[in-house]
Design a protein around this motif. Structure first.
Motif, mmCIF file in Angstrom:
data_model
loop_
_atom_site.group_PDB
_atom_site.id
_atom_site.type_symbol
_atom_site.label_atom_id
_atom_site.label_comp_id
_atom_site.label_asym_id
_atom_site.label_seq_id
_atom_site.Cartn_x
_atom_site.Cartn_y
_atom_site.Cartn_z
ATOM 1 N N THR A 138 0.832 -1.205 0.000
ATOM 2 C CA THR A 138 0.000 0.000 0.000
ATOM 3 C C THR A 138 0.866 1.254 0.000
ATOM 4 N N VAL A 139 1.919 1.268 0.845
ATOM 5 C CA VAL A 139 2.810 2.428 0.899
ATOM 6 C C VAL A 139 3.544 2.608 -0.422
ATOM 7 N N ARG A 140 3.959 1.496 -1.019
ATOM 8 C CA ARG A 140 4.703 1.589 -2.280
ATOM 9 C C ARG A 140 3.826 2.095 -3.430
ATOM 10 N N GLU A 141 2.513 1.964 -3.328
ATOM 11 C CA GLU A 141 1.620 2.544 -4.334
ATOM 12 C C GLU A 141 1.687 4.064 -4.314
ATOM 13 N N ILE A 142 1.986 4.614 -3.128
ATOM 14 C CA ILE A 142 2.009 6.069 -2.969
ATOM 15 C C ILE A 142 3.411 6.625 -3.138
ATOM 16 N N SER A 143 4.402 5.931 -2.563
ATOM 17 C CA SER A 143 5.776 6.430 -2.589
ATOM 18 C C SER A 143 6.755 5.285 -2.785
ATOM 19 N N SER A 144 7.670 5.457 -3.711
ATOM 20 C CA SER A 144 8.732 4.465 -3.925
ATOM 21 C C SER A 144 10.002 4.853 -3.184
ATOM 22 N N ARG A 145 9.963 6.012 -2.536
ATOM 23 C CA ARG A 145 11.160 6.557 -1.905
ATOM 24 C C ARG A 145 11.225 6.331 -0.406
ATOM 25 N N VAL A 146 10.108 6.408 0.299
ATOM 26 C CA VAL A 146 10.119 6.387 1.765
ATOM 27 C C VAL A 146 10.653 5.042 2.281
ATOM 28 N N PRO A 147 11.593 5.050 3.212
ATOM 29 C CA PRO A 147 12.100 3.783 3.772
ATOM 30 C C PRO A 147 11.012 3.068 4.585
ATOM 31 N N ILE A 148 10.927 1.753 4.420
ATOM 32 C CA ILE A 148 9.979 0.935 5.174
ATOM 33 C C ILE A 148 10.767 -0.109 5.963
ATOM 34 N N VAL A 149 10.628 -0.071 7.292
ATOM 35 C CA VAL A 149 11.233 -1.078 8.157
ATOM 36 C C VAL A 149 10.135 -2.042 8.580
ATOM 37 N N SER A 150 10.267 -3.288 8.206
ATOM 38 C CA SER A 150 9.238 -4.278 8.521
ATOM 39 C C SER A 150 9.780 -5.314 9.498
ATOM 40 N N LEU A 151 9.063 -5.504 10.586
ATOM 41 C CA LEU A 151 9.403 -6.585 11.510
ATOM 42 C C LEU A 151 8.848 -7.884 10.954
ATOM 43 N N VAL A 152 9.528 -8.979 11.206
ATOM 44 C CA VAL A 152 9.092 -10.262 10.670
ATOM 45 C C VAL A 152 9.145 -11.311 11.767
ATOM 46 N N ASP A 153 8.099 -12.121 11.826
ATOM 47 C CA ASP A 153 8.022 -13.170 12.836
ATOM 48 C C ASP A 153 8.595 -14.478 12.300
ATOM 49 N N ASN A 154 8.172 -14.861 11.118
ATOM 50 C CA ASN A 154 8.655 -16.088 10.477
ATOM 51 C C ASN A 154 9.707 -15.740 9.426
ATOM 52 N N GLU A 155 10.833 -16.384 9.510
ATOM 53 C CA GLU A 155 11.915 -16.065 8.582
ATOM 54 C C GLU A 155 11.557 -16.395 7.140
ATOM 55 N N GLU A 156 10.570 -17.279 6.941
ATOM 56 C CA GLU A 156 10.112 -17.591 5.590
ATOM 57 C C GLU A 156 9.487 -16.377 4.912
ATOM 58 N N SER A 157 9.077 -15.393 5.724
ATOM 59 C CA SER A 157 8.416 -14.203 5.177
ATOM 60 C C SER A 157 9.400 -13.116 4.761
ATOM 61 N N ILE A 158 10.683 -13.290 5.049
ATOM 62 C CA ILE A 158 11.659 -12.241 4.752
ATOM 63 C C ILE A 158 11.685 -11.922 3.258
ATOM 64 N N ASP A 159 11.786 -12.958 2.417
ATOM 65 C CA ASP A 159 11.846 -12.740 0.964
ATOM 66 C C ASP A 159 10.577 -12.067 0.451
ATOM 67 N N ILE A 160 9.434 -12.471 0.983
ATOM 68 C CA ILE A 160 8.161 -11.901 0.529
ATOM 69 C C ILE A 160 8.099 -10.412 0.834
ATOM 70 N N LEU A 161 8.518 -10.039 2.046
ATOM 71 C CA LEU A 161 8.479 -8.628 2.420
ATOM 72 C C LEU A 161 9.482 -7.811 1.612
ATOM 73 N N GLU A 162 10.649 -8.383 1.337
ATOM 74 C CA GLU A 162 11.629 -7.674 0.518
ATOM 75 C C GLU A 162 11.114 -7.483 -0.899
ATOM 76 N N LEU A 163 10.472 -8.518 -1.455
ATOM 77 C CA LEU A 163 9.898 -8.409 -2.791
ATOM 78 C C LEU A 163 8.732 -7.423 -2.825
ATOM 79 N N SER A 164 8.043 -7.283 -1.683
ATOM 80 C CA SER A 164 6.915 -6.348 -1.620
ATOM 81 C C SER A 164 7.377 -4.902 -1.595
#
Length: 566
Positions: free
Chosen positions: A214-240
């Motif tokens: 959702t944030v990337r739809e508005i801005s491609s510049r703003v840094p996003i720090v995402s916490l992750v619970d399952n390490e399997e989700s790391i790649d998905i969040l990076e791709l997002s």
């Protein structure tokens, strides 16, 4: 007046509020009907049994005075049937007017109106012109400490909360909060995300993915720090589109495991600032046991500076005559070469490597086990959830399924031979209990514990833990370090990294003359002047006008600094 009308307008638009008003109206109609019936009966009894004639207004007046228990006594019955009727009116008045009416009014009108008032207090958009702010997507365990750090560094922030009532309560506490759905584009547009300094996605992994997209739809510049619970989700969040992904539970397990000293006497780096390393080591089994700080000649022999010690959970500055005990955990500052010399000075452990015992096999415990095994330490682990067996067996040397509070389970797990115990459960009460239990069984054990709530820090230390760290403080430090462009510094729970302008009263003095450590307990690790920075300053270092001090210590010590020198 305008504010009140806006509140009432919002209140009456609520469907539940309209239903409440309908219920309150029905009750009011019922009470009026009862009063009317009693007024008619008053006339009939007065006319046929008392032989008196009164107006309809008098009947209404008498009924209200009796039901409300005022009982002026100017109009009374003299017959038994009249007095029985008076008792009935009085009792029903007590129930309907004195008991039920206040509760009904509060339940169906006042409480909903008060809730609407609280909801209305929380804004739905940031002020015009807001820039360089941090957007925190949820008020979780990390948020309170993070907010304090942002306020200390004068960085504006806003917390997103979808429940208006909760947002109103947070706003009343002085927290900058915005009401909105976290997966809505309109919410982030109202937050002016395109001008934000950072977005902290601290929901569940699936929600964080939605936030990132959702944030990337508005801005491609703003840094996003995402916490992750399952390490399997790391790649998905990076791709997002997440700029940084923080697997905090893995980091927490590794940091806890790094405090375990088994099989070597190596120091452990806890933070890095430019070319400066902050490290800890245990005195137990080293040549330093029993020596004073002056007698160690640590700075002369290695170049590293011994600046503080951990003692029963408290970070304290050291003086030359302080004696190092076996349980002392010194904090040293130096560069890589200096700490390498320190490692040689500490020597190597000639005792056979003893196993580390981990109590709790969740994500934190599993990460700690993997870290220790990479260091060549044998790991014994206790876990009572049978469903985790298949995940844990390949990662440890000895797995015991059972309750760690059971002495037989601990004996089977090898607590008698363990060199250290790690308490990694998410329940502070359990960790406190286990710390007491393990300390009573083995006085010399190195006990490292996880903590969830800051209010339990002192309790866990009193229970016997030598070192502890929380998920919340780790998350807070990682986010703030990214904001300020430095590496995280995790000295220990309760200790923090501060930057403060050099007070006018200290400008031009030497560090020794300032007595900052003696008067506040803070540890100065660097002095900044413009683009120049002197790390690990000596006692003779001059404190320049317009410079800044970079210090380690607790929040209480930082407040003491402000009181003493500002």
């Amino acid at each position: 007046m305008k504010f009140m009308l806006a509140q009432l307008s919002y209140f009456f638009r609520e469907r539940q509020a309209r239903r409440n008003l309908s219920a309150l109206t029905k009750y009011a109609v019922f009470v009026l009907a009862v009063i009317s019936v009693y007024s008619v009966l008053f006339h009939l009894i007065m006319l046929h049994f008392e032989g008196e004639q009164h107006s309809w207004l008098t009947g209404f007046y008498w009924t209200l005075t009796v039901m409300s228990t005022l009982g002026f006594g100017d109009i009374t019955f003299h017959t038994d049937i009249g007095r029985i009727f008076s008792i009935i009116v009085l009792l029903s008045g007590i129930i309907l007017l004195l008991i039920m009416l206040p509760f009904t009014f509060i339940r169906y009108f006042y409480a909903p109106w008060l809730e609407a008032q609280i909801r209305f207090q929380a804004p739905r958009a940031v002020p015009e012109g807001t820039k360089n702010h941090v957007i925190i997507c949820r008020h979780d365990s990390i948020a309170p400490g993070l907010i304090k750090k942002l306020e200390f560094n004068q960085i504006p922030y806003f917390v997103v909360e979808k429940a208006p009532a909760v947002a109103g309560e947070l706003s009343a506490e002085g927290i900058s909060v915005i009401v909105g759905e976290i997966d809505s584009r309109e919410t982030f547009e109202s937050l002016r995300v395109e001008d934000a300094r950072m977005v902290v996605a601290n929901h569940a992994d699936t929600v964080n993915t939605n936030i990132t997209l959702t944030v990337r739809e508005i801005s491609s510049r703003v840094p996003i720090v995402s916490l992750v619970d399952n390490e399997e989700s790391i790649d998905i969040l990076e791709l997002s589109g997440a700029t940084h992904v923080l697997p905090l539970k893995r980091k927490l397990g590794e940091l806890l495991a790094s405090r375990v000293n088994i099989g070597d006497r190596s120091y452990h780096v806890t933070g890095r600032f430019k070319d400066l390393l902050i490290a800890e080591f245990t005195v137990h089994g080293t040549p330093l046991v029993g020596q004073t700080v002056r007698e160690t000649r640590l700075r002369e022999l290695t170049g590293a500076n011994l600046v503080a010690v951990w003692h029963k959970g408290h970070l304290r500055p050291v003086r030359p005559d302080d004696r190092l005990q076996e349980t002392t955990i010194p904090v040293v500052i130096g560069n890589e070469q200096q700490l390498a010399q320190l490692g040689k000075m500490l020597g190597s452990d000639q005792e056979p490597a003893r196993p580390a015992l981990i109590l709790g096999g969740g994500k934190v415990g599993l990460a700690a086990a993997r870290f220790l095994r990479r260091r060549g330490v044998r790991v014994h682990l206790v876990e009572k959830e049978e469903r985790l067996r298949r995940f844990l067996e390949p990662e440890v040397d000895w797995l015991v399924m059972g309750d760690a509070a059971d002495r037989k389970v601990l004996d089977e797990a090898g607590i008698g031979k363990a060199g250290a115990v790690l308490l990694t459960t998410a329940d502070d009460a359990v960790n406190i209990y286990l710390a007491v239990y393990c300390r009573r069984l083995r006085r010399e054990l190195n006990i490292v514990s996880r903590v969830t709530h800051e209010r339990n820090i002192e309790a866990i230390y009193r229970a016997g833990s030598d070192y502890l760290l929380s998920y919340a403080s780790l998350g807070r430090e990682c986010v703030v370090a990214m904001l300020l462009g430095r590496e995280p510094i995790m000295v220990g729970e309760g200790a923090d990294f501060f930057a403060a302008a050099i007070p006018a009263s200290l400008q031009g003095r030497t560090l020794a003359e300032s007595q900052i450590g003696t008067r506040t307990g803070l540890i100065v690790i660097a002095v900044e002047e413009g683009s120049r920075m002197a790390t690990n300053p000596g006692p003779g270092s001059i404190l320049p006008a317009g410079g800044r001090l970079l210090m380690l210590g607790t929040a209480e010590q930082r407040r003491s600094f402000s009181t003493e020198f500002d």
